[in-house]
Design an enzyme around this catalytic site. Structure first.
Site, PDB file in Angstrom:
ATOM      1  CG  ASN A   1      -1.829   1.128   1.329  1.00  0.00           C
ATOM      2  OD1 ASN A   1      -1.777   2.039   0.507  1.00  0.00           O
ATOM      3  ND2 ASN A   1      -2.697   1.116   2.325  1.00  0.00           N
TER       4      ASN A   1
ATOM      5  NE  ARG B   1      -6.214   1.359  -0.064  1.00  0.00           N
ATOM      6  CZ  ARG B   1      -6.262   2.502   0.600  1.00  0.00           C
ATOM      7  NH1 ARG B   1      -5.189   3.000   1.164  1.00  0.00           N
ATOM      8  NH2 ARG B   1      -7.399   3.158   0.698  1.00  0.00           N
TER       9      ARG B   1
ATOM     10  CG  HIS C   1     -13.201   2.530   3.263  1.00  0.00           C
ATOM     11  ND1 HIS C   1     -13.979   3.433   3.940  1.00  0.00           N
ATOM     12  CD2 HIS C   1     -11.922   2.834   3.570  1.00  0.00           C
ATOM     13  CE1 HIS C   1     -13.206   4.265   4.624  1.00  0.00           C
ATOM     14  NE2 HIS C   1     -11.953   3.923   4.405  1.00  0.00           N
TER      15      HIS C   1
ATOM     16  NE  ARG D   1     -10.881  11.839   4.509  1.00  0.00           N
ATOM     17  CZ  ARG D   1     -10.753  10.544   4.266  1.00  0.00           C
ATOM     18  NH1 ARG D   1     -11.759   9.855   3.765  1.00  0.00           N
ATOM     19  NH2 ARG D   1      -9.614   9.929   4.491  1.00  0.00           N
TER      20      ARG D   1
ATOM     21  CD  GLU E   1      -8.901  -1.860   4.161  1.00  0.00           C
ATOM     22  OE1 GLU E   1      -8.461  -1.543   5.285  1.00  0.00           O
ATOM     23  OE2 GLU E   1      -9.257  -1.034   3.318  1.00  0.00           O
TER      24      GLU E   1
END
Ligand code: ADP
Length: 400
Positions: free
Chosen positions: A7, A91, A180, A241, A384
């Site tokens: 990643n 990823r 996601h 956010r 993940e």
């Protein structure tokens, strides 16, 4: 098969070497502060061995060299030869409309990732840099791109279109993509396995609550709607956010405070959310601690966070025409019994009733619903990296 999962961010690379057959991460680690003279690599092997190395890691090719050196190291490594790595799974954040599944990386895939720099400027360039660095260091090992957006590609147009001129969709591809996806896919499949049911018989709402937060409506194993949109800014309240709001707000503030595009972007992505409302922290643990000392704005941030999740549970139950299970995952979803409790409170109408003892138990993966509840509620730690490794293996074996 041993899969190296990567990643790659702008100044960091996270990695795991996963044995897909046993589903075990043989070793994992990260490099932080790439681009600086004192970049730091930390590595933890599955037997507990840990090392930390500081070095001049100025770009991603050197970062991959460092990672390989650790994987091959006599004292701290887990392999003897580079060729023991069967494939590399990357990823990649944005697959745009083109990448609807994981793909073997070839030249036209590199072009496709490059083509979406425009809509994912913070992620895709670094993901690509990691891929190119592996092409230099491990030229003979197949690489696979696993996209955060891919799981959501079957959303119907009514879920992904915004109410703006259609030409903006056709010209600029402005639409909901969702993110996601790897996590929503992993936990929804795991839920079906835990329930010993075919995922095609289930309507599941997955709540990935970490620093970034999103929910997905997973009907028959397909994501039919999700809260994040064109970018990961839309939807739930997050650490920093804003999530959903009237787009006019930003036009209004920009006028009042003469914000530049970059300043508005920073305001919405870095100074909003839990941080913005509480003025205390973007970290849920600190919000919960402050709330307990009577901090009213921390309580407000918590309440807004919870309320939005409840609203989307209602919305997605309507979208799917029913609800069989809710899954909590991500740092907050997996660890905060307070958040799970608050989200599930007064939701009997949806068949949601949680059992306090189960919700507070130390188990990481667990059902938390009452036996009598119509809707099952689970905590499932996301993985993940394992999902990326599984997808990578499928592509390499030609089953993807
Ligand atoms: P990322 O999205 O960066 O991968 P994580 O999934 O690790 O982040 O989630 C980070 C969030 O999880 C933070 O808000 C953190 O406070 C929260 N978190 C971790 N442990 C707990 C806990 N025990 N209680 C409440 N929140 C927690």
């Amino acid at each position: 098969m041993k899969i190296l999962v990567l990643n790659c961010g702008s100044s960091s690379v996270k990695y795991q070497l996963i044995d897909v057959d046993s589903k075990v991460a043989l070793t994992k680690g990260s490099i932080e502060r790439i681009g600086m003279a004192d970049a730091v690599l930390t590595n933890q092997r599955s037997d507990g061995d840990e090392i930390k190395i500081t070095g001049d890691i100025l770009e991603h090719t050197t970062a991959i060299e460092y990672i390989l050196a650790v994987l091959l190291s006599k004292n701290h490594g887990v392999i003897k030869d580079k060729n023991e790595i069967d494939a590399i799974g990357h990823r990649v954040v944005h697959g745009a409309e083109r990448f609807t599944d994981s793909v073997l990386i070839e030249d036209d895939v590199l072009k496709g990732i490059r083509d979406s720099f425009d809509i994912a400027p913070l992620h895709n360039p670094h993901n690509l840099r990691g891929i190119l660095a592996c092409q230099v260091n491990l030229p003979n090992i197949p690489q696979v791109g696993v996209f955060d957006t891919a799981f959501h590609h079957n959303m119907p147009p009514r879920a992904y279109l915004y109410g703006i001129p259609y030409s903006l969709y056709t010209q600029y591809k402005i639409r909901r993509y969702g993110f996601h996806g790897t996590s929503h896919k992993f936990v929804s499949q795991r839920l079906a396995a835990l329930q010993r049911k075919n995922i095609e018989d289930l309507k599941i709402i997955t709540c990935h609550l970490g620093n970034g937060c999103s929910m997905a409506a997973v009907d028959k194993g397909v994501s039919v709607d999700t809260t994040m949109g064109f970018t990961p800014l839309e939807g739930l309240l997050m650490g920093t956010r804003s999530g959903d709001m009237d787009p006019s707000v930003i036009l209004y503030i920009s006028g009042k405070e003469e914000l530049t595009y970059a300043e508005a972007n920073t305001l919405l992505n870095k100074h909003s959310g839990l941080q913005g409302i509480s003025g205390v922290s973007s970290d849920m643990r600190e919000i919960e601690m402050e709330m307990k000392t009577g901090n009213k704005r921390a309580r407000l941030a918590f309440d807004v966070f919870v309320y939005r999740i409840k609203k989307y549970i209602g919305a997605y139950t309507a979208a799917m025409g029913g609800l069989d299970a809710v899954v909590f995952t991500g740092g907050i979803g997996e660890n905060s019994m307070e958040i799970r409790n608050a989200v599930c409170k007064d939701m009997e109408y949806f068949g949601i009733e949680i059992d306090d003892d189960r919700n507070t138990s130390k188990d990481k993966e667990k059902p938390i619903h009452k036996d009598s509840a119509r809707t099952k509620v689970y905590v499932i730690p996301t993985n993940e990296e394992l999902m990326i490794a599984i997808e990578t293996e499928m592509v390499v074996r030609g089953k993807g």
